[in-house]
Design a protein around this motif. Structure first.
Motif, PDB file in Angstrom:
ATOM      1  N   PHE A 434       0.804  -1.213   0.000  1.00 47.74           N
ATOM      2  CA  PHE A 434       0.000   0.000   0.000  1.00 47.74           C
ATOM      3  C   PHE A 434       0.844   1.274   0.000  1.00 47.74           C
ATOM      4  N   ASN A 435       2.165   1.091  -0.189  1.00 46.85           N
ATOM      5  CA  ASN A 435       3.077   2.230  -0.183  1.00 46.85           C
ATOM      6  C   ASN A 435       2.890   3.067   1.081  1.00 46.85           C
ATOM      7  N   ALA A 436       2.727   2.385   2.201  1.00 48.69           N
ATOM      8  CA  ALA A 436       2.438   3.061   3.470  1.00 48.69           C
ATOM      9  C   ALA A 436       3.687   3.686   4.069  1.00 48.69           C
ATOM     10  N   ASP A 437       3.488   4.798   4.751  1.00 50.52           N
ATOM     11  CA  ASP A 437       4.529   5.380   5.583  1.00 50.52           C
ATOM     12  C   ASP A 437       4.470   4.715   6.960  1.00 50.52           C
ATOM     13  N   LEU A 438       5.627   4.469   7.546  1.00 50.76           N
ATOM     14  CA  LEU A 438       5.700   3.699   8.787  1.00 50.76           C
ATOM     15  C   LEU A 438       6.073   4.581   9.975  1.00 50.76           C
ATOM     16  N   PHE A 439       5.372   4.357  11.097  1.00 51.41           N
ATOM     17  CA  PHE A 439       5.660   5.033  12.358  1.00 51.41           C
ATOM     18  C   PHE A 439       5.738   3.977  13.458  1.00 51.41           C
ATOM     19  N   PHE A 440       6.663   4.162  14.408  1.00 46.25           N
ATOM     20  CA  PHE A 440       6.838   3.180  15.477  1.00 46.25           C
ATOM     21  C   PHE A 440       6.819   3.871  16.828  1.00 46.25           C
ATOM     22  N   PHE A 441       6.234   3.129  17.816  1.00 49.62           N
ATOM     23  CA  PHE A 441       6.174   3.673  19.174  1.00 49.62           C
ATOM     24  C   PHE A 441       6.386   2.511  20.138  1.00 49.62           C
ATOM     25  N   SER A 442       7.555   2.478  20.773  1.00 49.14           N
ATOM     26  CA  SER A 442       7.862   1.391  21.699  1.00 49.14           C
ATOM     27  C   SER A 442       7.377   1.742  23.097  1.00 49.14           C
ATOM     28  N   ASN A 443       7.439   0.765  23.984  1.00 50.93           N
ATOM     29  CA  ASN A 443       7.006   0.979  25.365  1.00 50.93           C
ATOM     30  C   ASN A 443       7.959   1.891  26.141  1.00 50.93           C
ATOM     31  N   LYS A 444       9.088   2.255  25.533  1.00 54.58           N
ATOM     32  CA  LYS A 444      10.024   3.182  26.169  1.00 54.58           C
ATOM     33  C   LYS A 444       9.804   4.621  25.714  1.00 54.58           C
ATOM     34  N   ASP A 445       8.981   4.804  24.686  1.00 57.97           N
ATOM     35  CA  ASP A 445       8.797   6.138  24.131  1.00 57.97           C
ATOM     36  C   ASP A 445       7.834   6.965  24.975  1.00 57.97           C
ATOM     37  N   GLY A 446       7.956   8.306  24.847  1.00 55.18           N
ATOM     38  CA  GLY A 446       7.174   9.213  25.670  1.00 55.18           C
ATOM     39  C   GLY A 446       6.053   9.903  24.927  1.00 55.18           C
ATOM     40  N   ASN A 447       5.357  10.762  25.640  1.00 58.19           N
ATOM     41  CA  ASN A 447       4.192  11.445  25.086  1.00 58.19           C
ATOM     42  C   ASN A 447       4.536  12.393  23.942  1.00 58.19           C
ATOM     43  N   ASP A 448       5.752  12.945  23.955  1.00 49.53           N
ATOM     44  CA  ASP A 448       6.127  13.866  22.886  1.00 49.53           C
ATOM     45  C   ASP A 448       6.124  13.146  21.538  1.00 49.53           C
TER      46      ASP A 448
END
Length: 966
Positions: A434-448
């Motif tokens: 789908f030619n998607a853009d990828l974003f990742f959020f691990s359990n160590k990442d913050g609200n910002d």
């Protein structure tokens, strides 16, 4: 009291019969047991009842320890834990070579040998399997696990886990269970068990009497279950009863404190005589081997240190002690208990002989040497194939509010991976497709970072969320950070769809999701299946095996697919308000007692526009009817199985309608049935007797009691045909039933006489020509290509009882409520598979078949029949009746009849059938309509046909025609 004694005796008989695979006394077996037993010293007899721990990854000191225990004490067996295939095979060969008495080799491999061995791929946890719709796949899984065990010299697998996980916070069972429904847990447990035992590997049902409703891990402490004995009987004990009846080879006893079974303080059920001897042995009748759960676990060791647990386990009635720890100390304690009269040698000797008998039937009377050549490849030979099937069938669509998201049809697509910091297989597939853009959020990442992701997502048409990498156990919110949960909830928008990769209980945190798929596991195969679902290559089939919140309960799952897509009535020319008249007709029928409940389905122009359920599954009104319930179709079998099979064989040139019974069934030759032409048989004008009450010949006609010369209460090689619960018919009686048909008097040929015998013969012709049983032929030819997972014969073998609608409380023959067995007595006596009755289905699956017929033999790119064949069979074909070839049709004079059939406005091109249990299917090509009505009007009795007198089926059909826009 008399009833309970009879029940206990019955269970003893059931257990004794079904346990023959491992405990049969043959001259050769008894001779070998006697020889081995004579070689044993008293200490060695006690040691034969012990299973010790073994690893193939702990080095020389561990190997020496195991070697010494085998040589010094002649222990009964080993339970292997972590290691590798080649190392374990070599160690097994070595340990067997030094053992005085062959070792029983066990493993705790609930999800296959990958659970313990490197280089072996894991199968999924049982909770994923609990989501799949067809128990046949669980049997295939069990067969594969059994073959793994067989290949590496394992005789006993401590599986299946048949605990009912009715506590979402269970820290030890949880996703090891098939779910919270006792019927599904029992059925899938039986299938897993049968798969293993069919290749000669002993299964072990655990953890008796039920470890599902705990919040303490018995590895660390003793869990307490405060339930009444009645509650245990109703729920936890049910799967164990079913596996006992099915012939499970062994049982593992849990470390639990259950006051309603034994009030002794701090006494685990594994050490309780009231649990093991009184309940399991005497009440439930189980006489196979019972293993304790590991005696090194703190649930027992905390209160019974060292050899005390071994002694108490044997006093309780167990046969084999799993991981007792101190072997010499345990032997000494047992000898002391014998001296004190707490145990006796006769009892010990009997258990040793039982273990030796099992060893004989596990093949240990012959030398077993494991060949290590290609062993890792052999162990993995079926894992990928079965994992793919399980993953595809388990995917559960819980909610869909945006039709463009599944299959995904959107412009600019984003993927957000919650719980990961780099691309998963699922993310990679979405990016590629789908030619998607990828974003990742691990359990160590913050609200910002979360805020940044949310801000960027506003530019996308669709957002695919992958929820990954959380813990399997529920403690500490599955290890999911607060920031991850906050982001996950904020991602639940109308243009987003979330895929949950892992334990389904985690869905509780996003029950507000508008578009949601549960995937159960987080491996590459499952992620590939999810990507296939997103792209429309496969359809969702799974149902939630547990309740996760009020919005998503056990059994939830949307299974509609592209074969019969959903649409609004107005989009296909129907008026919704007019269709709503169906509800008032249905409720009036239910309120009057015409049927406990029903399901009504309407499809027009190839779209599903009405699918609703009314009332209840049973007369007790405890369970509301649902759209997916599976009904006994009765005579709708004639067209949904037998006729379509004849049609297929006809167009393949394998059946000629001008030929006779004698041409296809040699055993009819020499009788007046042999010359009967197939065309006349399909039209019910061959002159066959309309109905033969076969059951009356095998009962006491004064009492209705089945006669003992024809029936037994549990299956044996001579009595395999299940007629109802605890009722199995002699195999040779089928010949007698056919003889009765052959000897029955013909009526006038060329006259329309509706007859079940016509279709009994046709079913046998299908089998003779195709070389397959009727059920196997239609499943392979029609149901599997159309993903009709609920459609088939003998549904108790493939789906949980909770998915089935019971029929009559039958007093005249089977003397019970018929539940999952075919209602028709003759079909039941034929073993549940017959040409005239025996088919079960949900409305939706049945609709796919009839939409295919309406389409001229093709559905969603799948062609199964030619239009010319369908036109031939569904047209009027008799000048003396309304019949088509196999199919029923409207009366030719409906315009002037007082009671039109099936309804006034059904066109002359309409075809279908009705069923005695309160079912019908009608297809009208002129209006492009499929109408399906399923009920169980024979519940509680067939004797008052209110459904017919109230014209419920035709009135609903007329309401559908009345909804067509002019």
């Amino acid at each position: 009291m008399k009833k309970s004694i009879l029940s206990a005796l019955l269970l003893l008989v059931l257990s004794a019969v079904s346990a023959q695979q491992f405990y049969e006394h043959t001259p050769a077996a008894d001779k070998w047991v006697k020889k081995q037993f004579r070689k044993l010293s008293k200490n060695q007899r006690i040691a034969q009842l012990m299973i010790i721990r073994a690893h193939s990854n702990l080095g020389a000191d561990h190997v020496k320890e195991v070697t010494d225990l085998i040589k010094q004490y002649n222990v009964g067996g080993l339970c292997f834990f972590q290691g590798g295939p080649v190392r374990q095979a070599n160690l097994t060969n070595f340990y067997q070579s030094i053992a005085k008495t062959p070792l029983m080799i066990a493993i705790d491999g609930e999800w296959g040998l990958g659970m313990r061995l490197d280089s072996v791929i894991n199968f999924p946890r049982q909770l994923m399997m609990g989501a799949v719709p067809d128990a046949r796949l669980i049997y295939k899984f069990g067969l594969a696990v059994g073959e793994q065990c067989k290949r590496i010299g394992i005789h006993v697998n401590y599986a299946p886990d048949i605990d009912i996980n009715n506590n979402p916070m269970n820290p030890v069972i949880n996703d090891r269970s098939f779910g919270e429904d006792k019927f599904k847990v029992a059925l899938y447990g039986v299938q897993y068990m049968k798969g293993m035992q069919d290749v000669g590997v002993m299964a072990c049902a655990k953890h008796f009497p039920g470890h599902g409703d705990v919040s303490v891990d018995s590895h660390y402490d003793l869990p307490v279950i405060n339930k009444s004995r009645e509650a245990l009987d109703q729920l936890e004990l049910y799967p164990f009863r079913e596996l006992i009846k099915a012939g499970v080879g062994s049982m593992m006893i849990a470390h639990l404190a259950i006051p309603s079974i034994d009030t002794t303080a701090n006494l685990p059920t594994s050490l309780s005589q009231k649990n093991v001897t009184d309940l399991l042995r005497n009440e439930l009748g189980y006489q196979g081997i019972s293993f304790t759960d590991a005696l090194e676990m703190q649930g027992v060791a905390k209160f019974f240190p060292k050899g005390e647990a071994s002694v108490q386990s044997l006093i309780a009635g167990n046969d084999m002690l799993c991981l007792p720890g101190d072997i010499p100390g345990s032997i000494a304690k047992v000898r002391e208990a014998i001296k004190e009269g707490k145990l006796n040698w006769d009892d010990i000797n009997a258990r040793v002989k039982k273990v030796l008998l099992a060893k004989y039937h596990l093949g240990l009377h012959k030398k077993q040497v494991i060949d290590t050549t290609n062993i890792a490849a052999d162990l993995n030979i079926k894992t990928e194939e079965i994992k793919k099937m399980l993953a595809a069938d388990a995917l559960t669509l819980l909610r869909k509010t945006n039709e463009k998201l599944l299959p995904l049809r959107a412009g600019k697509v984003a993927f957000v991976g919650v719980g990961i910091d780099k691309a998963s297989q699922f993310a990679t597939r979405i990016q590629q497709q789908f030619n998607a853009d990828l974003f990742f959020f691990s359990n160590k990442d913050g609200n910002d970072k979360a805020a940044d992701i949310l801000q960027k997502l506003s530019a996308y048409d669709a957002v695919v969320v992958g929820f990954h990498n959380y813990n399997r156990r529920p403690a500490n919110q599955f290890g999911i950070s607060k920031n991850s949960l906050d982001l996950l909830n904020q991602l639940q928008k109308n243009n987003s769809i979330t895929f949950v990769f892992g334990n389904p209980y985690a869905v509780q945190y996003i029950c507000n999701a508008g578009n949601l798929v549960v995937c159960y596991e987080d491996d590459i195969i499952t992620q590939d299946a999810a990507a296939d679902l997103l792209s429309g290559k496969i359809s969702p089939k799974g149902k939630l095996p547990v309740t996760v919140c009020d919005g998503f309960r056990f059994g939830d799952g949307i299974v509609y697919n592209n074969m019969l897509p959903l649409a609004t009535p107005e989009s296909v020319g129907l008026i919704s308000d007019s269709l709503n008249k169906i509800e008032s007709i249905a409720k009036a029928a239910i309120d009057s007692g015409a049927t406990p409940g029903m399901v009504v389905l309407v499809a027009k122009n190839g779209k599903l526009v009405y699918h609703k359920s009314f009332g209840y599954v049973n007369t007790d009104r405890k369970v509301a009817m649902s759209n997916d319930m599976v009904f006994d179709l009765a005579s709708v079998t004639k067209i949904s199985a037998t006729t379509i099979a004849v049609m297929k064989l006809y167009e393949e040139g394998k059946i000629d309608l001008t030929k006779t019974l004698g041409d296809y069934l040699p055993w009819t030759r020499g009788t007046d049935k042999a010359p009967l032409q197939l065309r006349d048989i399909l039209l019910h004008q061959a002159g066959l007797n309309p109905f033969i009450p076969f059951y009356r010949e095998v009962i006491d006609t004064a009492t209705g009691q089945p006669l003992p010369q024809y029936f037994v209460q549990s299956p044996t090689p001579q009595y395999t045909h299940r007629v109802a619960e605890n009722l199995y018919l002699r195999n040779d009686w089928h010949d007698t039933m056919f003889a009765r048909i052959l000897k029955s008097k013909l009526t006038v040929q060329g006259k329309y006489v509706y007859s079940d015998n016509d279709f009994i013969f046709l079913g046998k012709i299908v089998e003779a020509v195709s070389g397959l049983s009727l059920d196997a032929y239609v499943r392979k030819t029609f149901y599997e290509p159309l993903s009709m997972t609920s459609t088939g014969f003998k549904p108790r073998e493939t789906m949980a009882l909770s998915a089935l609608v019971p029929t009559e409380v039958e007093a005249h023959f089977r003397r019970q409520q018929i539940y999952g067995d075919v209602h028709d007595e003759g079909a039941a006596m034929f073993g549940g598979i017959a040409g005239h009755a025996g088919l079960f289905s949900s409305a939706y699956d049945l609709a796919k078949l009839y939409q295919l017929l309406l389409n001229g033999g093709e559905l969603n790119g799948i062609r199964l029949l030619q239009k010319s064949t369908i036109d031939l069979f569904t047209a009027y074909s008799s000048n003396i009746s309304r019949r088509g070839l196999g199919f029923d049709k409207p009366e030719k004079d409906n315009a002037t009849r007082k009671e039109p059939y099936p309804s006034l406005r059904a066109s002359a091109s309409t075809f279908g059938h009705t069923g005695f249990t309160g079912t019908c299917v009608w297809v009208d090509p002129d209006s492009q309509l499929v109408y399906i009505f399923l009920s169980s009007r024979v519940n509680p009795t067939r004797n008052d046909n209110k459904l017919g007198r109230m014209n419920v089926r035709p009135n609903i059909q007329e309401a559908i025609y009345g909804a067509i826009m002019k």
